[in-house]
Design a protein around this motif. Structure first.
Motif, PDB file in Angstrom:
ATOM      1  N   LEU A 119      42.205 -35.408   9.010  1.00 20.00           N
ATOM      2  CA  LEU A 119      42.389 -35.588  10.446  1.00 20.00           C
ATOM      3  C   LEU A 119      41.985 -34.352  11.239  1.00 20.00           C
ATOM      4  CD1 LEU A 119      45.884 -37.370  10.618  1.00 20.00           C
ATOM      5  CD2 LEU A 119      43.619 -38.409  10.886  1.00 20.00           C
ATOM      6  N   GLY A 120      41.911 -33.192  10.582  1.00 18.36           N
ATOM      7  CA  GLY A 120      41.556 -31.968  11.282  1.00 18.36           C
ATOM      8  C   GLY A 120      42.413 -30.801  10.854  1.00 18.36           C
ATOM      9  N   LYS A 121      42.302 -29.702  11.596  1.00 21.70           N
ATOM     10  CA  LYS A 121      43.060 -28.490  11.282  1.00 21.70           C
ATOM     11  C   LYS A 121      44.538 -28.712  11.547  1.00 21.70           C
ATOM     12  CE  LYS A 121      43.066 -23.489  12.063  1.00 21.70           C
ATOM     13  NZ  LYS A 121      42.431 -22.358  12.782  1.00 21.70           N
ATOM     14  N   LYS A 122      45.379 -28.292  10.622  1.00 19.88           N
ATOM     15  CA  LYS A 122      46.821 -28.563  10.703  1.00 19.88           C
ATOM     16  C   LYS A 122      47.578 -27.386  11.303  1.00 19.88           C
ATOM     17  CE  LYS A 122      50.853 -29.630   7.793  1.00 19.88           C
ATOM     18  NZ  LYS A 122      51.328 -29.896   6.405  1.00 19.88           N
ATOM     19  N   TYR A 155      47.548 -32.219  13.952  1.00 18.66           N
ATOM     20  CA  TYR A 155      46.194 -32.094  13.417  1.00 18.66           C
ATOM     21  C   TYR A 155      45.206 -32.190  14.580  1.00 18.66           C
ATOM     22  CZ  TYR A 155      48.366 -32.997   8.873  1.00 18.66           C
ATOM     23  OH  TYR A 155      49.147 -32.925   7.739  1.00 18.66           O
ATOM     24  N   ILE A 156      44.290 -31.231  14.660  1.00 17.11           N
ATOM     25  CA  ILE A 156      43.329 -31.194  15.757  1.00 17.11           C
ATOM     26  C   ILE A 156      41.946 -31.556  15.229  1.00 17.11           C
ATOM     27  CG2 ILE A 156      42.230 -29.763  17.512  1.00 17.11           C
ATOM     28  CD1 ILE A 156      44.780 -28.102  17.615  1.00 17.11           C
ATOM     29  N   MET A 157      41.368 -32.613  15.795  1.00 14.68           N
ATOM     30  CA  MET A 157      40.029 -33.056  15.416  1.00 14.68           C
ATOM     31  C   MET A 157      39.236 -33.343  16.688  1.00 14.68           C
ATOM     32  SD  MET A 157      38.808 -36.217  12.943  1.00 14.68           S
ATOM     33  CE  MET A 157      39.680 -37.451  13.902  1.00 14.68           C
ATOM     34  N   ASP A 158      38.200 -32.536  16.920  1.00 12.92           N
ATOM     35  CA  ASP A 158      37.368 -32.678  18.118  1.00 12.92           C
ATOM     36  C   ASP A 158      38.253 -32.593  19.364  1.00 12.92           C
ATOM     37  OD1 ASP A 158      35.148 -32.989  16.478  1.00 12.92           O
ATOM     38  OD2 ASP A 158      35.448 -35.144  16.318  1.00 12.92           O
ATOM     39  N   LYS A 171      40.827 -34.629  20.031  1.00 13.10           N
ATOM     40  CA  LYS A 171      42.081 -35.345  19.795  1.00 13.10           C
ATOM     41  C   LYS A 171      43.079 -34.477  19.043  1.00 13.10           C
ATOM     42  CE  LYS A 171      40.226 -40.084  19.528  1.00 13.10           C
ATOM     43  NZ  LYS A 171      38.778 -39.789  19.550  1.00 13.10           N
ATOM     44  N   LYS A 180      43.307 -33.490  23.519  1.00 17.19           N
ATOM     45  CA  LYS A 180      43.379 -32.048  23.309  1.00 17.19           C
ATOM     46  C   LYS A 180      43.249 -31.370  24.669  1.00 17.19           C
ATOM     47  CE  LYS A 180      41.062 -28.165  21.080  1.00 17.19           C
ATOM     48  NZ  LYS A 180      39.820 -27.719  20.396  1.00 17.19           N
ATOM     49  N   TYR A 205      41.093 -44.041  11.620  1.00 12.70           N
ATOM     50  CA  TYR A 205      41.155 -42.581  11.667  1.00 12.70           C
ATOM     51  C   TYR A 205      40.968 -41.946  10.290  1.00 12.70           C
ATOM     52  CZ  TYR A 205      42.978 -43.236  16.385  1.00 12.70           C
ATOM     53  OH  TYR A 205      43.124 -43.592  17.704  1.00 12.70           O
TER      54      TYR A 205
END
Length: 324
Positions: free
Chosen positions: A23-26, A35-38, A40, A98, A322
């Motif tokens: 999902l991205g960086k935790k 969790y950050i993804m783009d 979101k 975000k 997702y």
């Protein structure tokens, strides 16, 4: 109301840690894993119960209560201010925009109360009459309602929050004056809406905190959570007047009993290893969170599923597209 045996069955299915790095960086908070993804942010509310800067227990359904309560209030207040929620693929998850977060928490207080070192009553009892830029009238007593709700901002910090005034927020460059004026107006309107709906459901919204952020175009959004049992204090409306007249503490559905148990049975600040919280206390705390959700929202709490929570989240994230 949910049956006790259902809570007991969930004790070994609680969500304590997440590992959805796709999902991205935790970023791990006390209760939420983000969790950050783009553009979101996936906010996953776990069942962790924290106090003394430690994790004390894992409380069945707590993460679901926090998420579902915030969603209820986001929907009830979006006419006042836009919020950051985009999607709700699982009972424990909000997918959000975000944003650039203002480094200020907007604490709104409707009553002269509190026992901590940063509480307005503590300051008032010690003789302070200027609190976060608010001039407090003489002659007030504990648990008395203010004529008008007040905003008592604090700075956001990983270590500890600091009280601050509106003038200092602006002079330190934490927000511009126009940003402050806009957010302060929205915070008071949110609190008023919260008071009205809480009163309809037999509760008093005593105080709460809001967080806000903005996008690159300067549009301001309500973020994080709103009017949850973790961010807000609630009293029972029916008995408040008599309790206040008699000089007694208002009735509430409190979580303090778990903190008190740990303070009695160990030193939660110094002991390297803490004892396990007794099952009956964890079950009772879960029951109270669910009861608060039902009282706050006026809605019946619906069970998500009998799956392991991690497995359910994974399935729902895949269904929503997702996760692969």
């Amino acid at each position: 109301m949910i049956k006790e045996e259902v809570i007991i069955e969930q004790l070994d299915k609680t969500l304590t840690e997440t590992d959805f790095l796709a999902l991205g960086k935790k970023y791990r908070g006390k209760v939420r894993d983000n969790y950050i993804m783009d553009e979101k942010v996936f906010m996953i509310a776990t069942d962790r119960q924290s106090a003394f800067d430690r994790i004390l227990a894992s409380v069945p359904f707590k993460g679901q209560v926090l998420t579902q309560t915030s969603i209820f209030w986001f929907n009830k207040t979006k006419d006042i201010v836009q919020n950051h929620m985009i999607d709700n693929p699982d009972p424990n998850i909000m997918v959000c925009k975000k944003l650039n977060v203002f480094p200020v928490e907007f604490v709104v207080r409707g009553y002269m109360t509190g026992v901590t070192s940063t509480a307005v009553w503590t300051a008032y009892e010690n003789g302070e009459r200027l609190f976060c830029g608010n001039v407090l009238p003489e002659g007030m007593i504990k648990n008395q309602k203010f004529d008008e709700a007040i905003i008592t901002p604090t700075t956001k910090s990983d270590e500890h929050d600091e009280k601050i005034s509106a003038e200092e927020v602006i002079s330190k460059g934490l927000m511009t004056k126009s940003q402050w004026d806009y957010v302060a107006e929205k915070a008071l309107k949110l609190f008023k809406r919260g008071e009205e709906i809480a009163a309809q459901n037999g509760l008093i919204l005593v105080d709460t905190k809001y967080e806000f952020g903005h996008d690159d175009k300067g549009n301001i959004y309500l973020i994080d959570e709103i009017h949850t049992p973790d961010s807000s204090r609630y009293w029972i409306k029916e008995s408040y007047d008599k309790k206040f007249t008699d000089g007694e503490e208002p009735d509430n559905i409190d979580k303090e009993f778990l903190r008190l148990w740990f303070r009695k049975n160990c030193d939660p600040y110094k002991d390297e290893v803490l004892p396990d919280a007794p099952q009956n206390l964890v079950v009772e705390l879960s029951r109270r969170y669910i009861m608060l959700y039902e009282k706050i929202t006026g809605q019946e709490f619906s069970l998500s599923s009998n799956l392991d929570t991690t497995e359910r989240i994974k399935n729902n994230l895949k269904t929503a597209g997702y996760l692969n």
